[in-house]
Structure formats: structure tokens, C-alpha cells
Design a protein around this motif. Structure first.
Motif, PDB file in Angstrom:
ATOM      1  N   GLY A  89       0.129 -33.390  21.824  1.00 16.56           N
ATOM      2  CA  GLY A  89      -0.513 -34.696  21.683  1.00 16.56           C
ATOM      3  C   GLY A  89      -0.694 -35.399  23.008  1.00 16.56           C
ATOM      4  N   ASN A 110      -5.701 -33.040  21.275  1.00 13.24           N
ATOM      5  CA  ASN A 110      -5.216 -33.459  19.962  1.00 13.24           C
ATOM      6  C   ASN A 110      -5.925 -32.806  18.780  1.00 13.24           C
ATOM      7  N   SER A 136       0.084 -34.748  12.796  1.00 14.24           N
ATOM      8  CA  SER A 136      -0.983 -35.711  13.065  1.00 14.24           C
ATOM      9  C   SER A 136      -0.363 -37.075  13.342  1.00 14.24           C
ATOM     10  N   SER A 137      -0.731 -38.100  12.586  1.00 14.73           N
ATOM     11  CA  SER A 137      -0.195 -39.443  12.815  1.00 14.73           C
ATOM     12  C   SER A 137      -0.649 -40.363  11.701  1.00 14.73           C
ATOM     13  N   ALA A 140      -4.200 -41.936  11.440  1.00 11.13           N
ATOM     14  CA  ALA A 140      -5.314 -41.401  10.661  1.00 11.13           C
ATOM     15  C   ALA A 140      -5.644 -42.277   9.456  1.00 11.13           C
ATOM     16  N   TYR A 150      -7.679 -41.101  20.203  1.00 13.55           N
ATOM     17  CA  TYR A 150      -6.434 -40.766  19.515  1.00 13.55           C
ATOM     18  C   TYR A 150      -6.637 -40.871  18.007  1.00 13.55           C
ATOM     19  N   LYS A 154      -6.573 -37.658  15.376  1.00 17.26           N
ATOM     20  CA  LYS A 154      -5.540 -37.565  14.342  1.00 17.26           C
ATOM     21  C   LYS A 154      -6.145 -37.580  12.943  1.00 17.26           C
ATOM     22  N   ALA A 179       2.546 -36.656   9.156  1.00 15.02           N
ATOM     23  CA  ALA A 179       1.956 -37.820   9.817  1.00 15.02           C
ATOM     24  C   ALA A 179       3.073 -38.792  10.187  1.00 15.02           C
TER      25      ALA A 179
END
Length: 244
Positions: A89, A110, A136-137, A140, A150, A154, A179
């Protein structure tokens, strides 16, 4: 039978030299797996000064995932692979992602490198009926002011997780994702080192604490284990309730 025993298994964590990836790598090691990680520096000792990096008992190799050709030509020392975790990342602050050079750089690491690594190691995962986990994160699921690359990357990672899961299930590969919310790593120091921003962030988290790499590792262990044998294409949100 202990479903969380990974003895005899080979795990490779891309981006496992620090942060969330490092926490996941150490968790698999503690559960008996042989674990390899990669990072951008020449050798493991180059991370010694970083308090968040623990590489004892882990095999380290250099791999710069920002270059697709480097991924394609990468020759791993291990001859089998049971679990692949993609935890690489990057983020650029101070509106650097609004410049196209910055936008492309973040997307390359990413998102583009996720597909490059996944396809690189697909044959090995297919041979073992293994598991692929994409980090991911929670970004999203909402806007992230100042970080369009970013956020887009994601969000793309969630879609990639679903699509690869559908495509590769017939090959015996289970693809899922994690996430993370706000996790205490060097990437989040812009918030954690600022008392006002930290307090505002904690006020939005029902559990009233930051996440840790170990919190993320629990989800990874579950997804890679037989306990999740009928789960594919899912991204588990691990955020202490942040996006509720």
C-alpha cells in the motif's frame, strides 16, 4: 483438529515488512507456517530501526511491486504456496494524489500490482488449492478528502477481490479480502501523531480505540483456514465500527 494450525504451510505476504502486512505475517508464523515477506529495501536488517517491523523467524526478500516487470520476473525461493496475502500500500498526502504522477504511482502500487501479483502466483495457489487475501480499506466505502488515488485504488481492490473469487473458484483458489479501518501504523501517523485529529477519529469509532495489525491478522487467519472453506469473494470490514 485445530483449524488455525498452519504447520507445513507456506505463506507469502507482499508488503509484509511493516504495518498490517507484518502483523499478518507474524500471526501466521506463530500458527506454525513458514512465512516469507517482501519489501522495497535490500535486506531485512534495513527495517531494524522501525519499531513496527518484526522480521524474526520470517524469510525476507526484496520485491518492488511498483514495477510490473519486476513482479513478472520475480523468482521465489519457495516451490509451493498455500496462502498469498497482498498487503502492499501507498498513500500521498498534501494533495499529491491530485497530480497525475502521484495518482498513477498510488494506483500502480495499490491496485495494478494486486493483479500482477495475483496472476504471478496463481499457478502455485492452484496447485495447493490455496487462499488469496487482498487487503483493501474502509476507504472503499466512503470518500477520503485529499486522497483520490488511495480511495479509487482501494475501491478497485474490492471489485478485484469479488471478480477474481468468481473466476478462480473453479481452480480451487479461494479469494477474499480484509478492509481495515484506522490502524496504528506508520502510514496513519498523519492522524495518530496529531492529538486533535486522533481524538476526532476515535470519537467516530464505537470501540474507542485504534486497530492494530494483530486485529487484522485475526481476520486473515480465519479467511485462510478451513473455517472459511465456503467463503469466497467477501471483504471483511475490520474497523471497530468506524463505518457504522
Amino acid at each position: 483438529m485445530n483449524e488455525l494450525d498452519f504447520s507445513g504451510k507456506q505463506v507469502f505476504v507482499v508488503g509484509g515488512s511493516s504495518g498490517i502486512g507484518n502483523g499478518i505475517a507474524q500471526a501466521f508464523r506463530k500458527k506454525g507456517a513458514r512465512v516469507a515477506v517482501c519489501g522495497t529495501r535490500a535486506k531485512a536488517s534495513d527495517y531494524a530501526a522501525e519499531g513496527g517491523s518484526r522480521l524474526e523467524g520470517i524469510d525476507y526478500t526484496r520485491l518492488d511491486v511498483s514495477d510490473p516487470l519486476t513482479i513478472e520476473s520475480f523468482n521465489p525461493y519457495f516451490d509451493r504456496l498455500d496462502v498469498l496475502v497482498l498487503a502492499q500500500g501507498a498513500v500521498i498526502y498534501q494533495r499529491g494524489e491530485f497530480e497525475m504522477a502521484g495518482f498513477r504511482k498510488v494506483l500502480e502500487i495499490n491496485l495494478i500490482s494486486l493483479m500482477a501479483c495475483a496472476t504471478k502466483f496463481k499457478p502455485m495457489l492452484q496447485a495447493t488449492k490455496g487462499s488469496l487475501i487482498i487487503v483493501s480499506s474502509t476507504a472503499a466505502f466512503h470518500a477520503t478528502m485529499g486522497n483520490p488515488a488511495y480511495n479509487a485504488s482501494k475501491t478497485g481492490a474490492l471489485g478485484l477481490t469479488r471478480t477474481l473469487a468468481q473466476a478462480w473458484a473453479e481452480d480451487g483458489i479461494r479469494v477474499n479480502g480484509i478492509a481495515p479501518g484506522l490502524v496504528d501504523t506508520k502510514m496513519t501517523k498523519i492522524t495518530t501523531d496529531n492529538p486533535k485529529r486522533l481524538q476526532e477519529a476515535l470519537s467516530r469509532i464505537p470501540l474507542k480505540r485504534l486497530g492494530t495489525p494483530a486485529d487484522m491478522a485475526g481476520a486473515a487467519l480465519f479467511l485462510a483456514s478451513p473455517l472459511a472453506s465456503y467463503i469466497i469473494g467477501q471483504t471483511i470490514v475490520v474497523d471497530g465500527g468506524l463505518i457504522l
